[in-house]
Design an enzyme around this catalytic site. Sequence first.
Site, mmCIF file in Angstrom:
data_model
loop_
_atom_site.group_PDB
_atom_site.id
_atom_site.type_symbol
_atom_site.label_atom_id
_atom_site.label_comp_id
_atom_site.label_asym_id
_atom_site.label_seq_id
_atom_site.Cartn_x
_atom_site.Cartn_y
_atom_site.Cartn_z
ATOM 1 N N LYS A 189 26.363 -3.584 -0.904
ATOM 2 C CA LYS A 189 27.777 -3.407 -0.983
ATOM 3 C C LYS A 189 28.315 -2.595 0.369
ATOM 4 C CE LYS A 189 27.873 -2.838 -6.004
ATOM 5 N NZ LYS A 189 27.887 -2.065 -7.054
ATOM 6 N N ARG A 227 0.839 -1.367 -0.025
ATOM 7 C CA ARG A 227 -0.026 -0.019 0.117
ATOM 8 C C ARG A 227 0.873 1.263 -0.110
ATOM 9 N NH1 ARG A 227 -2.851 -3.802 1.887
ATOM 10 N NH2 ARG A 227 -0.873 -4.425 2.855
ATOM 11 N N THR A 228 1.808 1.281 0.946
ATOM 12 C CA THR A 228 2.627 2.681 1.161
ATOM 13 C C THR A 228 3.400 3.052 -0.136
ATOM 14 O OG1 THR A 228 2.562 2.284 3.492
ATOM 15 C CG2 THR A 228 4.149 3.741 2.662
ATOM 16 N N ARG A 239 11.518 3.957 3.486
ATOM 17 C CA ARG A 239 11.234 2.967 4.501
ATOM 18 C C ARG A 239 12.392 2.073 4.800
ATOM 19 N NH1 ARG A 239 6.006 -0.989 4.621
ATOM 20 N NH2 ARG A 239 5.049 0.920 5.319
HETATM 21 C C1 NCD Z 1 1.707 -0.942 8.158
HETATM 22 C C2 NCD Z 1 3.213 -0.874 8.148
HETATM 23 O O1 NCD Z 1 4.002 -1.265 7.257
HETATM 24 O O2 NCD Z 1 3.563 -0.523 9.345
HETATM 25 N N1 NCD Z 1 1.241 -1.088 6.840
HETATM 26 C C3 NCD Z 1 1.165 -0.080 6.029
HETATM 27 O O3 NCD Z 1 1.925 0.768 5.916
HETATM 28 N N2 NCD Z 1 -0.232 0.168 5.608
HETATM 29 C C4 NCD Z 1 0.923 -1.915 9.035
HETATM 30 C C5 NCD Z 1 1.733 -3.369 9.275
HETATM 31 O O4 NCD Z 1 2.815 -3.835 8.442
HETATM 32 O O5 NCD Z 1 1.108 -4.150 9.803
#
Ligand code: NCD
Length: 404
Positions: free
Chosen positions: A85, A56-57, A106
Site C-alpha cells: 500500500k 540461507r540468510t 533485506r
Molecule cells: C547472497 C546474497 O543474497 O547477496 N546470498 C546469500 O545471502 N547467501 C549471494 C547471492 O544471492 O548471489
Amino acid sequence: MALLEGRDLTSIFDFSDREIEAVFDLADEMSKHTRGRLGLADGKIMSTLFYEPSTRTRLSFESAMLRLGGEVISVADTTVTSVKKGETIADTVRIIESYADIIVIRNPLEGSARVAADYASIPVINAGDGPHEHPTQTLLDLYTIRREKGKLRDVNVALVGDLRFGRTVHSLAFGLARFGAKVTCVAPRGLEMPAHLLARLDKEFGCRPAQYQSLAEIVTNAEVVKRRPGRQRALASEVLTLFDAVYVTRVQKERFESEEAYRAATGSYAITEEMIRRARPDALVMHPLPRVDELAYGIDRDPRAVYFRQAAYGVPVRMALASALLGLRAVRIGKARKGEYKPKPRREVDFRKFSNVRCSNGHCVTNHETYLAPQFNFVDYAPGAIACAYCEHEMPMPAGVPSE
Ligand code: NCD
C-alpha cells in the site's frame, strides 16, 4: 557487554576489528549449541523483514534465534504487507519495533538498512541492501576462513565473479583488507569491482587488488609461470594452487536492466573437478550460494569445497551476533592492535546536507523514500568528491552549492 548491546550492524564498518573477533569467539561457543534450544533469549522476538528472495540468510537468522530460545515473526514476502500500500521503511520499522526486540532487514534499495536503523529504536541488522552491503555474510565468510584455516590474518584470497553487483564481495573485500589479506579480483568485463570501492581499499587499508578478467589470465600472469621458467602458459586449472581461498559468486541477474545486458555480461569462471584435483591440499573454495553454474557439482564432496559448511556457520555466527546485540551474552573484546579499524560513532561523523543535491545513484534509498534528506560526506581520498551517506556512491562536488 555493553559494547555491542543495542548496536546496529548495517555495514561491515559498524564494528571494529576487535568487535568482529569477539563475535567470532562467541560463535565458537555457540557452535556447540546449534542443535536444541538454549534458554538464552527467553521472551525475546526477532522480526525478519525481507523485501527480496532469501533462503540461507533469513532461515539461518530464524534458526539462530530459535536455537537461542527466542521467537521469530517473519515477513518473507512484503507484497502481502502494507508495503504493497506504499508504506515506507521508516514507518514499517517504527511499527515493528513495538512488536519485536531486533529487526533483520533485506531490501533492494542501497542504504535502506541504514534508514531502518535511523528510525527504529531497537537493533537493526542489514541482511543485504541491494548491491551495497551484506555484512553478516561477511562475518560468516571471515569466520569460515578462521575455522577452516585456523587463522584470519594475512590470508591470500581471490574474489571471483560479479564484483560489480555482488554485495557479499563488497563487504568482504573490506573485511579481508582489515585483517591484512592479499586480495585478487577476477571479474568478467563490465562486472569489475566499482572504482570507488577500490579507491577506498587502497587509501584507507593499503589494499590494492590485482585485477583479472578470467581464471586463465590470472594463472598465466602469476607465480605458476614464474615458478616454472620456460613455460609461457599455465593452465587455468592450476588456479587453486595460488590462493588460500577462492571466493566465487554468481552473476547477479536480478540487478541487470535487461536480459540482453545480463547475457552480454556473463563470463566463464567455473571451478571444475580438474581444478580441485590440482588444488593445494589446504585450498578453500567458498561461495555465498546460491550457485548457478560457477561450481561443478562434482567438487561438492571434496573437503576443500567448503560452501555448505560456510552456510552452516551462518547459524552460530548469527546466534552470536543476535545475543551480543540483544545484550544476552557478554562479549570479550581483546587488546587494541596498532592501526586497527574502529568505527566513528555516527553522531561524530560530519555529514553535510547540500540544498537541492540528490544522490546520483538511481537505486539509492534517498531517491525512493522521499522524506529522507540526502546527506553527503567529503571523501578524504578523492578531493572534490562527495559520497552519499546512505549508499556511499561518490559524485563530484556540485559547483556553487553552499553546505548548510
Ligand atoms: C547472497 C546474497 O543474497 O547477496 N546470498 C546469500 O545471502 N547467501 C549471494 C547471492 O544471492 O548471489
